[in-house]
Scaffold this active site. Structure first.
Site, PDB file in Angstrom:
ATOM      1  CB  CYS A 101      36.606  49.236 -51.519  1.00  0.00           C
ATOM      2  SG  CYS A 101      38.344  49.256 -51.979  1.00  0.00           S
ATOM      3  CG  HIS A 143      36.664  54.394 -54.118  1.00  0.00           C
ATOM      4  ND1 HIS A 143      35.869  53.893 -53.101  1.00  0.00           N
ATOM      5  CD2 HIS A 143      37.577  53.420 -54.393  1.00  0.00           C
ATOM      6  CE1 HIS A 143      36.303  52.678 -52.781  1.00  0.00           C
ATOM      7  NE2 HIS A 143      37.327  52.361 -53.556  1.00  0.00           N
ATOM      8  CD  GLU A 144      39.037  52.923 -57.961  1.00  0.00           C
ATOM      9  OE1 GLU A 144      40.119  52.442 -57.573  1.00  0.00           O
ATOM     10  OE2 GLU A 144      37.936  52.395 -57.697  1.00  0.00           O
ATOM     11  CG  HIS A 147      42.419  52.618 -53.620  1.00  0.00           C
ATOM     12  ND1 HIS A 147      42.465  51.773 -52.530  1.00  0.00           N
ATOM     13  CD2 HIS A 147      41.191  52.446 -54.165  1.00  0.00           C
ATOM     14  CE1 HIS A 147      41.307  51.122 -52.422  1.00  0.00           C
ATOM     15  NE2 HIS A 147      40.510  51.516 -53.401  1.00  0.00           N
TER      16      HIS A 147
HETATM   17 NI    NI Z   1      38.594  50.709 -53.698  1.00  0.00          NI
END
Ligand code: NI
Length: 179
Positions: A101, A143-144, A147
């Site tokens: 990341c 993953h995104e 966030h």
């Molecule tokens: Ni990330």
């Protein structure tokens, strides 16, 4: 072209739940997306979420039209702008694989993710995006979108013996990037 600095883990703004976008196709939103794409490309990231540059909105960009030097052996994920996303698992199958990341530079860890997902959301103009994805594509999206919920990948990890510095874990890998 504006390259933004990327907030790093420990920064409280990375732990917030982002606000949904209300107005599409505005000059401000177009500028944000352009800046995010420039910043993602500059850092050779697989994706970037608006909170990583300190913007409290549900906007992610990911993918690329050419192979990513940080993930040279991974399949191409289409270059995508995804706004106000919703991710739904398809089936119960999970997969464990390495992630990095840009907000956690220099480290990699093995993270469990849904193997197959459906994701929906909107593009810059407010048109609906609805796709099914699996494998690396599904991993990047999860993953995104994490966030936007204030979740960084180490918070998803279950086995910390599979967490370490990229140059130690993968000594042959090109180290010209921060991450
Ligand atoms: Ni990330």
């Amino acid at each position: 072209m504006t390259i933004h600095s990327i907030l790093k883990m420990g920064e409280a703004r990375l732990l917030c739940v982002a606000r949904p976008v209300q107005d599409f196709d505005t000059p401000e939103l177009r500028q944000l997306v352009q800046d995010m794409q420039d910043t993602m490309r500059h850092a050779s990231g697989a994706g970037l979420a608006a909170p990583q540059i300190g913007v409290d909105l549900q906007v992610v960009v990911f993918g690329s039209d050419s192979p990513n030097p940080r993930y040279p052996d991974r399949p191409l994920v289409p270059l995508t702008v995804l706004i106000n996303p919703v991710v739904t698992p398809l089936g119960a199958e999970t997969a464990l694989d390495w992630e990095g990341c840009l907000s956690v530079p220099g480290l990699r860890g093995k993270v469990p993710r849904w193997l197959r997902i459906r994701y929906t959301g909107f593009d810059l103009q407010g048109r609906i995006i609805a796709r099914e994805a699996e494998g690396f594509h599904a991993r990047v999206v999860q993953h995104e979108c994490d966030h936007l919920a204030g979740i960084l990948y180490p918070m998803r990890m279950q086995d910390f013996t599979q967490f370490g510095f990229t140059d130690v874990l993968f000594p042959g890998m090109a180290q010209d990037q921060d991450d």
